[in-house]
Enzyme design. Structure first.
Site: not given
Ligand code: NAP
Length: 294
Positions: A52, A96, A119
């Site tokens: 990412k 994460q 997200d």
């Protein structure tokens, strides 16, 4: 049979974002800034977060990686999230997953400012998605929609079977495929580990989206001719013949299913790269929305 080439499409999307960032810079505007919080040393998580950050560099975004130890307390993580929520330089951030067991995942997801939740996991954003409102669509489902869109795969009136009901892939995917619009307007069946006679269901599907994480689960005999197959699964299967000692394997028996499919995503190189591209897209959207609000 057409391969839905996520690697190529994700590169196209990254090129498009790069162009937009160049224009922002030329106008003297601030470029999008994505932050990622990584708690602990899980190997797969380190790889994902690394990709990412690299993707941000590729398109000209700023990025910040916040590494926290495996023994981080819930309070410490929540403090860090509040800090990022308040930081005007950060447009969007992700935490994460998975998190160490001392940390309550739901509390963490709720703490993220929905305007920075690139997200799309916050309940406010998930609810907006379900109500067809403007929001951040979770990156993996967003990537699947984009693949279907760019290849012009017809979804209207089709029977879509989603395997797996996770909050990040299967559940949102089932909502999105059933919504009004394109891609969408499908008749959706959502299956899970308690589904009986799954072969009977999958063999009637025009589109199958498999997100359960069981290598080679979907066999050719479970699929009808000309079905569209989207393989979300990523499992590390031990393999001594590779340098890393494992091989990334999808949920679909690709060799045999691809002989019957009309469209199919490979693993690797299908949904995986799309997920990262759509996280960048969400970050760009966050940046544009913040600018409009200022
Ligand atoms: P998850 O949280 O691991 O849940 C798996 C789902 O599959 C559950 O809903 C489970 O049912 C269902 N399931 C398990 N065995 C089943 C069976 N035999 N028949 C039908 N359903 C079954 O799911 P996830 O986080 O979405 O991950 C799924 C896979 O996608 C993993 O391999 C993951 O690594 C991969 N993934 C890939 C990406 C990407 O970017 N490509 C992104 C996210 C995840 P229950 O609900 O009944 O337990």
């Amino acid at each position: 049979m057409t391969i839905l080439d996520g690697k190529k499409v994700s590169n196209d999307i990254k090129d498009e974002i790069t162009e937009q960032v160049k224009k922002m810079k030329a106008k003297g505007e601030k470029v999008p800034h994505l932050a990622a919080i990584l708690v602990g040393n899980d190997g797969a998580s380190l790889t994902y977060v690394g990709s990412k950050v690299k993707a941000c560099e590729r398109v000209g975004f700023e990025s910040t990686l916040v590494k926290m130890s495996n023994t981080t307390s819930e309070v410490e993580l929540l403090d860090k999230i509040h800090e990022l929520n308040e930081d005007p330089n950060i447009d969007g951030f992700i935490v994460q997953l998975p998190l160490p067991e001392q940390i309550n995942e739901q509390k963490v997801l709720l703490a993220v400012n929905p305007d920075k939740d690139v997200d799309g996991f916050h309940p406010a954003n998930f609810g907006k998605m379900a109500l067809d409102m403007t929001t951040f669509i979770p990156a993996t489902p967003f990537g699947i929609l984009e693949l279907l869109d760019r290849y012009g795969v017809e979804t209207k009136g089709k029977h879509t079977v989603v395997i797996g009901r996770s909050h990040i892939v299967g559940r949102p995917m089932s909502i999105l495929m059933g919504r009004k619009g394109f891609p969408g307007n499908s008749t959706v069946t959502l299956t899970h580990s308690h589904t009986k006679n799954i072969t009977q269901i999958t063999s009637q599907a025009d589109i199958i989206i498999s997100a359960l994480g069981v290598p080679n689960f979907l066999k050719a005999e479970m699929v009808k001719d000309d079905a569209v197959i989207i393989d979300v699964g990523i499992t590390r299967v031990p393999d001594d013949s590779t340098e890393k000692g494992y091989k990334i394997t999808g949920d679909v028996d690709f060799v045999n299913v691809s002989k019957k499919a009309s469209y199919i995503t490979p693993v690797p190189g299908g949904v995986g790269p799309m997920t990262i591209a759509m996280l960048l897209k969400n970050t760009l959207l966050a940046c544009e929305r913040h600018r409009k609000n200022v």
